[in-house]
Scaffold this motif. Structure first.
Motif, PDB file in Angstrom:
ATOM      1  N   ALA A 162       0.843  -1.190   0.000  1.00  0.00           N
ATOM      2  CA  ALA A 162       0.000   0.000   0.000  1.00  0.00           C
ATOM      3  C   ALA A 162       0.883   1.246   0.000  1.00  0.00           C
ATOM      4  N   GLY A 163       0.441   2.276  -0.720  1.00  0.00           N
ATOM      5  CA  GLY A 163       1.194   3.524  -0.782  1.00  0.00           C
ATOM      6  C   GLY A 163       1.650   3.836  -2.187  1.00  0.00           C
ATOM      7  N   ALA A 164       2.386   4.911  -2.305  1.00  0.00           N
ATOM      8  CA  ALA A 164       2.842   5.395  -3.612  1.00  0.00           C
ATOM      9  C   ALA A 164       4.114   4.680  -4.036  1.00  0.00           C
ATOM     10  N   PRO A 165       4.438   4.722  -5.334  1.00  0.00           N
ATOM     11  CA  PRO A 165       5.719   4.171  -5.793  1.00  0.00           C
ATOM     12  C   PRO A 165       6.884   4.871  -5.121  1.00  0.00           C
ATOM     13  N   ARG A 166       7.999   4.172  -5.030  1.00  0.00           N
ATOM     14  CA  ARG A 166       9.186   4.723  -4.387  1.00  0.00           C
ATOM     15  C   ARG A 166      10.063   5.426  -5.424  1.00  0.00           C
ATOM     16  N   PRO A 167      10.539   6.645  -5.120  1.00  0.00           N
ATOM     17  CA  PRO A 167      11.369   7.377  -6.078  1.00  0.00           C
ATOM     18  C   PRO A 167      12.844   6.995  -6.024  1.00  0.00           C
ATOM     19  N   GLU A 168      13.238   6.194  -5.032  1.00  0.00           N
ATOM     20  CA  GLU A 168      14.652   5.859  -4.865  1.00  0.00           C
ATOM     21  C   GLU A 168      15.142   4.942  -5.984  1.00  0.00           C
ATOM     22  N   PRO A 169      16.464   4.828  -6.136  1.00  0.00           N
ATOM     23  CA  PRO A 169      17.026   3.914  -7.134  1.00  0.00           C
ATOM     24  C   PRO A 169      16.701   2.456  -6.775  1.00  0.00           C
ATOM     25  N   GLU A 211      18.411  -0.124  -6.096  1.00  0.00           N
ATOM     26  CA  GLU A 211      19.142  -0.710  -4.963  1.00  0.00           C
ATOM     27  C   GLU A 211      18.438  -0.385  -3.651  1.00  0.00           C
ATOM     28  N   THR A 212      17.979   0.852  -3.492  1.00  0.00           N
ATOM     29  CA  THR A 212      17.278   1.256  -2.273  1.00  0.00           C
ATOM     30  C   THR A 212      15.906   0.616  -2.207  1.00  0.00           C
ATOM     31  N   GLN A 213      15.228   0.540  -3.329  1.00  0.00           N
ATOM     32  CA  GLN A 213      13.909  -0.103  -3.353  1.00  0.00           C
ATOM     33  C   GLN A 213      14.011  -1.565  -2.912  1.00  0.00           C
ATOM     34  N   LEU A 214      15.017  -2.275  -3.416  1.00  0.00           N
ATOM     35  CA  LEU A 214      15.182  -3.675  -3.039  1.00  0.00           C
ATOM     36  C   LEU A 214      15.504  -3.805  -1.552  1.00  0.00           C
ATOM     37  N   ALA A 215      16.307  -2.891  -1.035  1.00  0.00           N
ATOM     38  CA  ALA A 215      16.599  -2.909   0.405  1.00  0.00           C
ATOM     39  C   ALA A 215      15.326  -2.691   1.221  1.00  0.00           C
ATOM     40  N   LEU A 216      14.447  -1.797   0.756  1.00  0.00           N
ATOM     41  CA  LEU A 216      13.175  -1.571   1.441  1.00  0.00           C
ATOM     42  C   LEU A 216      12.301  -2.819   1.401  1.00  0.00           C
ATOM     43  N   LEU A 217      12.245  -3.463   0.244  1.00  0.00           N
ATOM     44  CA  LEU A 217      11.444  -4.683   0.138  1.00  0.00           C
ATOM     45  C   LEU A 217      11.957  -5.748   1.097  1.00  0.00           C
ATOM     46  N   ARG A 218      13.260  -5.898   1.182  1.00  0.00           N
ATOM     47  CA  ARG A 218      13.819  -6.902   2.097  1.00  0.00           C
ATOM     48  C   ARG A 218      13.501  -6.560   3.546  1.00  0.00           C
ATOM     49  N   ARG A 219      13.448  -5.272   3.867  1.00  0.00           N
ATOM     50  CA  ARG A 219      13.097  -4.880   5.237  1.00  0.00           C
ATOM     51  C   ARG A 219      11.616  -5.097   5.500  1.00  0.00           C
ATOM     52  N   TRP A 220      10.755  -4.707   4.548  1.00  0.00           N
ATOM     53  CA  TRP A 220       9.309  -4.863   4.727  1.00  0.00           C
ATOM     54  C   TRP A 220       8.907  -6.325   4.880  1.00  0.00           C
ATOM     55  N   TYR A 221       9.582  -7.203   4.132  1.00  0.00           N
ATOM     56  CA  TYR A 221       9.181  -8.615   4.119  1.00  0.00           C
ATOM     57  C   TYR A 221      10.114  -9.496   4.952  1.00  0.00           C
ATOM     58  N   ALA A 222      10.923  -8.882   5.798  1.00  0.00           N
ATOM     59  CA  ALA A 222      11.831  -9.660   6.657  1.00  0.00           C
ATOM     60  C   ALA A 222      11.027 -10.593   7.560  1.00  0.00           C
ATOM     61  N   GLY A 223      11.465 -11.831   7.655  1.00  0.00           N
ATOM     62  CA  GLY A 223      10.807 -12.800   8.525  1.00  0.00           C
ATOM     63  C   GLY A 223       9.605 -13.484   7.912  1.00  0.00           C
ATOM     64  N   TRP A 224       9.231 -13.110   6.691  1.00  0.00           N
ATOM     65  CA  TRP A 224       8.101 -13.782   6.037  1.00  0.00           C
ATOM     66  C   TRP A 224       8.511 -15.209   5.654  1.00  0.00           C
ATOM     67  N   PRO A 225       7.560 -16.111   5.524  1.00  0.00           N
ATOM     68  CA  PRO A 225       7.898 -17.522   5.297  1.00  0.00           C
ATOM     69  C   PRO A 225       8.459 -17.779   3.908  1.00  0.00           C
ATOM     70  N   SER A 226       9.138 -18.906   3.765  1.00  0.00           N
ATOM     71  CA  SER A 226       9.675 -19.327   2.478  1.00  0.00           C
ATOM     72  C   SER A 226       8.537 -19.440   1.456  1.00  0.00           C
ATOM     73  N   PRO A 227       8.801 -18.974   0.239  1.00  0.00           N
ATOM     74  CA  PRO A 227      10.091 -18.589  -0.354  1.00  0.00           C
ATOM     75  C   PRO A 227      10.312 -17.082  -0.407  1.00  0.00           C
ATOM     76  N   VAL A 228       9.589 -16.287   0.403  1.00  0.00           N
ATOM     77  CA  VAL A 228       9.621 -14.833   0.252  1.00  0.00           C
ATOM     78  C   VAL A 228      11.023 -14.277   0.468  1.00  0.00           C
ATOM     79  N   THR A 229      11.583 -14.536   1.641  1.00  0.00           N
ATOM     80  CA  THR A 229      12.895 -13.944   1.937  1.00  0.00           C
ATOM     81  C   THR A 229      13.978 -14.499   1.017  1.00  0.00           C
ATOM     82  N   GLU A 230      13.888 -15.796   0.681  1.00  0.00           N
ATOM     83  CA  GLU A 230      14.884 -16.386  -0.216  1.00  0.00           C
ATOM     84  C   GLU A 230      14.847 -15.729  -1.593  1.00  0.00           C
ATOM     85  N   LEU A 231      13.642 -15.461  -2.099  1.00  0.00           N
ATOM     86  CA  LEU A 231      13.532 -14.851  -3.423  1.00  0.00           C
ATOM     87  C   LEU A 231      14.051 -13.417  -3.424  1.00  0.00           C
TER      88      LEU A 231
END
Length: 395
Positions: A230-237, A239-259
């Motif tokens: 939910a929310g607006a698209p991210r303006p960051e590059p 690399e930053t977007q992927l880091a945000l996704l990994r933080r938002w989905y940290a601890g989610w069950p397989s295969p989320v974090t692995e992917l």
């Protein structure tokens, strides 16, 4: 020989241009970009989309590049099941196709009967009682018996013909990627490798594209995933977007974090989710002996949560091609409008209902959703699956 101008070389435009050319039409396909480049992601096709491609004469090619998607169930971020996986009849099972494979199949389907012009931005459309429809780019005007507006959510043709249909945000953004198997070898033994996980305003869906070059699988193998937030698209590059996704989905069950761990920033494709509200009041606009029709996202852009955007575009193309073969042009356009508007409205309604469920946020609202999802989601998905399976090309 009857002539057509198709505006937009996305999957809907390619599909209808090829179908018209195979029926003996002289077709000019106009594309705004300097070259046609599909996203390096994938698309899920439900049975109605598969049936539409078969009606367009592209079924044999699809079988070589599509991978079935079994039901993977729905889980919460803590791993608990909201909806257990269920057996899916073959006629209800969707397939997933790499967009580059699908693009290649649609390009091959154009044959020699389509003139493709790239770098053309259509700025005007003309409809008049006594003249054939026409489009122009500010320098040249092109007339034809039929104009197909397949120029996407931001369709300029629709804006002029149906100004009542506005483009609005759906309140979320999506990220997509396809990663090769070698980056996530530990997931090979998971059956299915995909499935869906729902959190507070977050969703993650994944599916296997099969092995590269394997029999019956996609020629571009790997694992396809989609993350929605939910929310607006991210303006960051990226690399930053992927880091945000990994933080938002940290601890989610397989295969989320692995992917997400196996994803490179260059794999990431971000998209703002937008839709048409309200839908156009008409999908066909007579002009002289012919007219203009809206097709695909230009006609019914919607939230993607039921995976029906591409399917409806192929339905549009198959319906239009069939009607044009069997009826006079004015009658075919009237029948297209009469059949496609209620069909699109029904699917869009279901997509919006599912979107509301998936965007649920807040502790109390989440508890209520989770308590009811075991009933609500299967019912909504069953309705969507039934609608998809029931569609047939006009005869």
């Amino acid at each position: 020989m009857r002539s057509a101008v198709v505006v937009g070389a996305g999957i809907g435009g390619l599909a209808v241009a090829g179908a018209l050319a195979r029926s003996g039409w002289q077709v000019t396909l106009l594309e705004r970009a300097d070259r046609i480049r599909p996203e390096p992601t994938a698309v899920v096709l439900w049975p109605n989309g598969v049936r539409a491609l078969r009606a367009l004469g592209l079924g044999a090619g699809l079988e070589a590049i599509a991978t079935p998607v079994p039901d993977g169930g729905i889980r919460r971020p803590d791993g608990h099941w909201l909806v257990q996986p269920r057996p899916t009849p073959a006629d209800r099972m969707p397939v997933v196709v790499h967009r580059e494979d699908l693009h290649d199949a649609l390009i091959a389907g154009l044959g020699d009967g389509v003139e493709l012009r790239t770098g053309v931005t259509v700025r005007t459309v003309r409809t008049a009682a006594g003249a054939r429809p026409a489009v122009g780019d500010g320098r040249h005007t092109l007339e034809a018996d039929l104009v197909v507006a397949a120029d996407g959510t931001d369709s300029e043709l629709r804006r002029q013909l149906a100004p009542e249909a506005g483009v609005v945000s759906s309140g979320c953004a999506a990220w997509r990627a396809v990663i090769p198997w070698y980056r996530a070898p530990q997931l090979r033994d998971e059956v299915p490798v995909g499935g869906e996980t729902l959190g507070a305003g977050y969703r993650f869906v994944s599916a296997s594209l099969g092995e590269r070059g394997s029999s019956g699988g996609s020629s571009r193998g790997g694992i396809y995933w989609v993350a929605t937030a939910a929310g607006a698209p991210r303006p960051e590059p990226p690399e930053t977007q992927l880091a945000l996704l990994r933080r938002w989905y940290a601890g989610w069950p397989s295969p989320v974090t692995e992917l997400l761990d196996a994803t490179d920033p260059a794999d990431l494709v971000q998209q703002e989710i937008r839709e048409l509200r309200p839908l156009p009041r008409a999908y066909a606009y007579p002009s002289g002996p012919g007219g203009v029709v809206l097709l695909g996202d230009a006609a019914h852009a919607m939230p993607p949560h039921l995976g029906q955007g591409a399917c409806l575009a192929f339905e549009d193309a198959a319906t239009l091609a069939t009607l044009l073969r069997e009826s006079r042009l004015p009658d075919a356009l009237a029948a297209y409008d009469r059949t496609r508007r209620p069909r699109a409205a029904s699917v869009v309604r279901q997509a919006r209902r599912m979107s509301a469920v998936l965007r649920t946020r807040g502790r109390l609202a989440l508890r209520a959703r989770d308590a009811a999802l075991g009933t609500i989601s299967p019912r909504l998905l069953s309705t969507a699956a039934t609608t998809a399976a029931a569609w047939r090309p006009p005869s």
